[in-house]
Design a protein around this motif. Structure first.
Motif, PDB file in Angstrom:
ATOM      1  N   ALA A  31       0.277  -7.785  -1.461  1.00  0.00           N
ATOM      2  CA  ALA A  31       0.713  -7.783  -2.851  1.00  0.00           C
ATOM      3  C   ALA A  31      -0.250  -6.988  -3.713  1.00  0.00           C
ATOM      4  CB  ALA A  31       0.823  -9.213  -3.380  1.00  0.00           C
ATOM      5  N   GLU A  32       0.301  -6.353  -4.737  1.00  0.00           N
ATOM      6  CA  GLU A  32      -0.493  -5.580  -5.679  1.00  0.00           C
ATOM      7  C   GLU A  32       0.045  -5.806  -7.083  1.00  0.00           C
ATOM      8  OE1 GLU A  32      -2.979  -3.447  -7.778  1.00  0.00           O
ATOM      9  OE2 GLU A  32      -3.254  -3.863  -5.650  1.00  0.00           O
ATOM     10  N   ARG A  33      -0.826  -6.185  -8.002  1.00  0.00           N
ATOM     11  CA  ARG A  33      -0.384  -6.455  -9.369  1.00  0.00           C
ATOM     12  C   ARG A  33      -0.337  -5.204 -10.229  1.00  0.00           C
ATOM     13  NH1 ARG A  33      -4.583 -10.320 -12.300  1.00  0.00           N
ATOM     14  NH2 ARG A  33      -2.975 -10.092 -13.921  1.00  0.00           N
ATOM     15  N   GLU A  35      -0.485   0.528   9.242  1.00  0.00           N
ATOM     16  CA  GLU A  35       0.495   1.409   8.644  1.00  0.00           C
ATOM     17  C   GLU A  35       1.488   0.640   7.791  1.00  0.00           C
ATOM     18  OE1 GLU A  35       3.081   3.355  11.419  1.00  0.00           O
ATOM     19  OE2 GLU A  35       3.331   1.565  12.657  1.00  0.00           O
ATOM     20  N   GLY A  36       1.979   1.299   6.765  1.00  0.00           N
ATOM     21  CA  GLY A  36       2.973   0.700   5.905  1.00  0.00           C
ATOM     22  C   GLY A  36       4.321   0.640   6.580  1.00  0.00           C
ATOM     23  N   VAL A  37       5.016  -0.470   6.408  1.00  0.00           N
ATOM     24  CA  VAL A  37       6.345  -0.676   6.973  1.00  0.00           C
ATOM     25  C   VAL A  37       7.409  -0.592   5.893  1.00  0.00           C
ATOM     26  CG1 VAL A  37       7.857  -2.329   8.136  1.00  0.00           C
ATOM     27  CG2 VAL A  37       5.492  -2.034   8.912  1.00  0.00           C
ATOM     28  N   ALA A  38       7.241  -1.373   4.842  1.00  0.00           N
ATOM     29  CA  ALA A  38       8.236  -1.434   3.778  1.00  0.00           C
ATOM     30  C   ALA A  38       7.613  -1.974   2.506  1.00  0.00           C
ATOM     31  CB  ALA A  38       9.426  -2.304   4.184  1.00  0.00           C
ATOM     32  N   GLY A  39       8.190  -1.615   1.373  1.00  0.00           N
ATOM     33  CA  GLY A  39       7.737  -2.116   0.093  1.00  0.00           C
ATOM     34  C   GLY A  39       8.913  -2.433  -0.801  1.00  0.00           C
ATOM     35  N   ILE A  40       8.680  -3.322  -1.764  1.00  0.00           N
ATOM     36  CA  ILE A  40       9.712  -3.673  -2.735  1.00  0.00           C
ATOM     37  C   ILE A  40       9.052  -3.838  -4.095  1.00  0.00           C
ATOM     38  CG2 ILE A  40       9.556  -6.143  -2.185  1.00  0.00           C
ATOM     39  CD1 ILE A  40      12.616  -6.262  -2.747  1.00  0.00           C
ATOM     40  N   THR A  41       9.637  -3.214  -5.112  1.00  0.00           N
ATOM     41  CA  THR A  41       9.061  -3.234  -6.449  1.00  0.00           C
ATOM     42  C   THR A  41       9.561  -4.416  -7.253  1.00  0.00           C
ATOM     43  OG1 THR A  41      10.792  -1.939  -7.538  1.00  0.00           O
ATOM     44  CG2 THR A  41       9.073  -0.713  -6.378  1.00  0.00           C
ATOM     45  N   ARG A  42       9.015  -4.552  -8.467  1.00  0.00           N
ATOM     46  CA  ARG A  42       9.445  -5.621  -9.360  1.00  0.00           C
ATOM     47  C   ARG A  42      10.923  -5.539  -9.685  1.00  0.00           C
ATOM     48  NH1 ARG A  42       4.189  -3.132  -9.482  1.00  0.00           N
ATOM     49  NH2 ARG A  42       2.673  -4.571 -10.449  1.00  0.00           N
ATOM     50  N   THR A  43      11.468  -4.344  -9.665  1.00  0.00           N
ATOM     51  CA  THR A  43      12.875  -4.158  -9.988  1.00  0.00           C
ATOM     52  C   THR A  43      13.780  -4.230  -8.767  1.00  0.00           C
ATOM     53  OG1 THR A  43      12.653  -1.749  -9.851  1.00  0.00           O
ATOM     54  CG2 THR A  43      12.308  -2.771 -12.000  1.00  0.00           C
ATOM     55  N   GLY A  44      13.195  -4.460  -7.595  1.00  0.00           N
ATOM     56  CA  GLY A  44      13.989  -4.584  -6.389  1.00  0.00           C
ATOM     57  C   GLY A  44      14.191  -3.300  -5.618  1.00  0.00           C
ATOM     58  N   CYS A  83      -0.475   2.907  -7.872  1.00  0.00           N
ATOM     59  CA  CYS A  83      -0.083   3.554  -6.638  1.00  0.00           C
ATOM     60  C   CYS A  83       1.415   3.800  -6.530  1.00  0.00           C
ATOM     61  CB  CYS A  83      -0.549   2.739  -5.436  1.00  0.00           C
ATOM     62  SG  CYS A  83      -2.311   2.884  -5.078  1.00  0.00           S
ATOM     63  N   GLY A  84       2.153   3.423  -7.536  1.00  0.00           N
ATOM     64  CA  GLY A  84       3.589   3.626  -7.502  1.00  0.00           C
ATOM     65  C   GLY A  84       4.234   2.907  -6.339  1.00  0.00           C
ATOM     66  N   ARG A  85       5.033   3.636  -5.580  1.00  0.00           N
ATOM     67  CA  ARG A  85       5.714   3.060  -4.422  1.00  0.00           C
ATOM     68  C   ARG A  85       5.031   3.415  -3.111  1.00  0.00           C
ATOM     69  NH1 ARG A  85      10.249   4.634  -7.612  1.00  0.00           N
ATOM     70  NH2 ARG A  85      11.526   2.839  -8.252  1.00  0.00           N
ATOM     71  N   SER A  86       3.789   3.751  -3.172  1.00  0.00           N
ATOM     72  CA  SER A  86       3.049   4.118  -1.978  1.00  0.00           C
ATOM     73  C   SER A  86       2.992   2.969  -0.979  1.00  0.00           C
ATOM     74  CB  SER A  86       1.631   4.549  -2.342  1.00  0.00           C
ATOM     75  OG  SER A  86       0.855   4.759  -1.188  1.00  0.00           O
ATOM     76  N   LEU A  87       3.032   3.302   0.293  1.00  0.00           N
ATOM     77  CA  LEU A  87       2.883   2.328   1.371  1.00  0.00           C
ATOM     78  C   LEU A  87       1.520   2.470   2.053  1.00  0.00           C
ATOM     79  CD1 LEU A  87       6.452   2.335   2.962  1.00  0.00           C
ATOM     80  CD2 LEU A  87       5.416   0.584   1.510  1.00  0.00           C
ATOM     81  N   ARG A  88       0.587   3.018   1.342  1.00  0.00           N
ATOM     82  CA  ARG A  88      -0.769   3.092   1.866  1.00  0.00           C
ATOM     83  C   ARG A  88      -1.431   1.728   1.748  1.00  0.00           C
ATOM     84  NH1 ARG A  88      -2.634   8.695  -1.198  1.00  0.00           N
ATOM     85  NH2 ARG A  88      -1.187  10.076  -0.079  1.00  0.00           N
ATOM     86  N   GLY A 105      -4.396   0.858   1.287  1.00  0.00           N
ATOM     87  CA  GLY A 105      -5.388   0.812   0.238  1.00  0.00           C
ATOM     88  C   GLY A 105      -4.838   0.545  -1.144  1.00  0.00           C
ATOM     89  N   CYS A 106      -3.534   0.636  -1.316  1.00  0.00           N
ATOM     90  CA  CYS A 106      -2.912   0.373  -2.603  1.00  0.00           C
ATOM     91  C   CYS A 106      -2.684  -1.114  -2.860  1.00  0.00           C
ATOM     92  CB  CYS A 106      -1.585   1.105  -2.706  1.00  0.00           C
ATOM     93  SG  CYS A 106      -1.753   2.883  -2.963  1.00  0.00           S
ATOM     94  N   PHE A 107      -2.901  -1.944  -1.857  1.00  0.00           N
ATOM     95  CA  PHE A 107      -2.608  -3.367  -1.971  1.00  0.00           C
ATOM     96  C   PHE A 107      -3.888  -4.189  -1.952  1.00  0.00           C
ATOM     97  CE2 PHE A 107       1.258  -1.437  -0.776  1.00  0.00           C
ATOM     98  CZ  PHE A 107       2.274  -2.235  -1.285  1.00  0.00           C
ATOM     99  N   THR A 108      -3.977  -5.112  -2.880  1.00  0.00           N
ATOM    100  CA  THR A 108      -5.183  -5.899  -3.067  1.00  0.00           C
ATOM    101  C   THR A 108      -5.187  -7.193  -2.268  1.00  0.00           C
ATOM    102  OG1 THR A 108      -5.461  -5.011  -5.308  1.00  0.00           O
ATOM    103  CG2 THR A 108      -6.652  -7.032  -4.778  1.00  0.00           C
ATOM    104  N   TYR A 109      -4.054  -7.868  -2.220  1.00  0.00           N
ATOM    105  CA  TYR A 109      -3.971  -9.186  -1.603  1.00  0.00           C
ATOM    106  C   TYR A 109      -3.234  -9.117  -0.280  1.00  0.00           C
ATOM    107  CZ  TYR A 109      -5.109 -10.258  -6.418  1.00  0.00           C
ATOM    108  OH  TYR A 109      -5.700 -10.284  -7.658  1.00  0.00           O
ATOM    109  N   TRP A 110      -3.770  -9.813   0.711  1.00  0.00           N
ATOM    110  CA  TRP A 110      -3.240  -9.748   2.069  1.00  0.00           C
ATOM    111  C   TRP A 110      -3.130 -11.118   2.712  1.00  0.00           C
ATOM    112  CZ3 TRP A 110      -1.834  -5.135   4.417  1.00  0.00           C
ATOM    113  CH2 TRP A 110      -2.184  -3.976   3.713  1.00  0.00           C
ATOM    114  N   GLY A 111      -2.118 -11.278   3.558  1.00  0.00           N
ATOM    115  CA  GLY A 111      -2.011 -12.465   4.376  1.00  0.00           C
ATOM    116  C   GLY A 111      -2.807 -12.302   5.654  1.00  0.00           C
TER     117      GLY A 111
END
Length: 125
Positions: A97-99, A46-55, A103-108, A110-116
């Protein structure tokens, strides 16, 4: 080239705090959409939090303001400050991380390509 390495997990009693770190390499994290996710045994990621390029930040409604996501641009590092931890917060925590912008600000997840690889957080009650 893109690599994410989480750290800072551990065991803490309910009501305590932890700060997770995600060191990014191979890219500048502030130019990507970054996020934190968690997965407990037997549950979906599940998504916890996200932050965009603009903060701009976003959080899962269920967290009720207990978690804070931030970035240190100089260190190319993402953080998750976790306060008032509850037993239900016990999970493996991942940064992602997603370049792209699709997906906008989605916390799904599947919207993120790179993972730790994740860091374990265990909260005792």
């Amino acid at each position: 080239q893109v690599k994410l390495v989480e750290s800072g997990g551990g065991s803490v009693q309910a009501g305590g705090s932890l700060r997770l770190s995600c060191a990014a390499s191979g890219f500048t994290s502030s130019t990507y959409y970054m996020g934190w996710f968690r997965q407990a045994p037997g549950k979906e990621r599940e998504g916890v939090a996200g932050i965009t390029r603009t903060g701009s930040t976003s959080y899962a409604d269920s967290l009720k303001g207990r978690f804070t996501i931030s970035q240190d641009n100089a260190k190319n590092t993402l953080y998750l400050q976790m306060d008032s931890l509850e037993y239900e917060d016990t999970a493996m925590y991942y940064c992602a991380a997603e370049r792209g912008y699709g997906c906008g600000r989605s916390l799904r997840p599947g919207c993120f390509t790179y993972w730790g690889q994740g860091t374990q957080v265990t909260v005792s009650s």
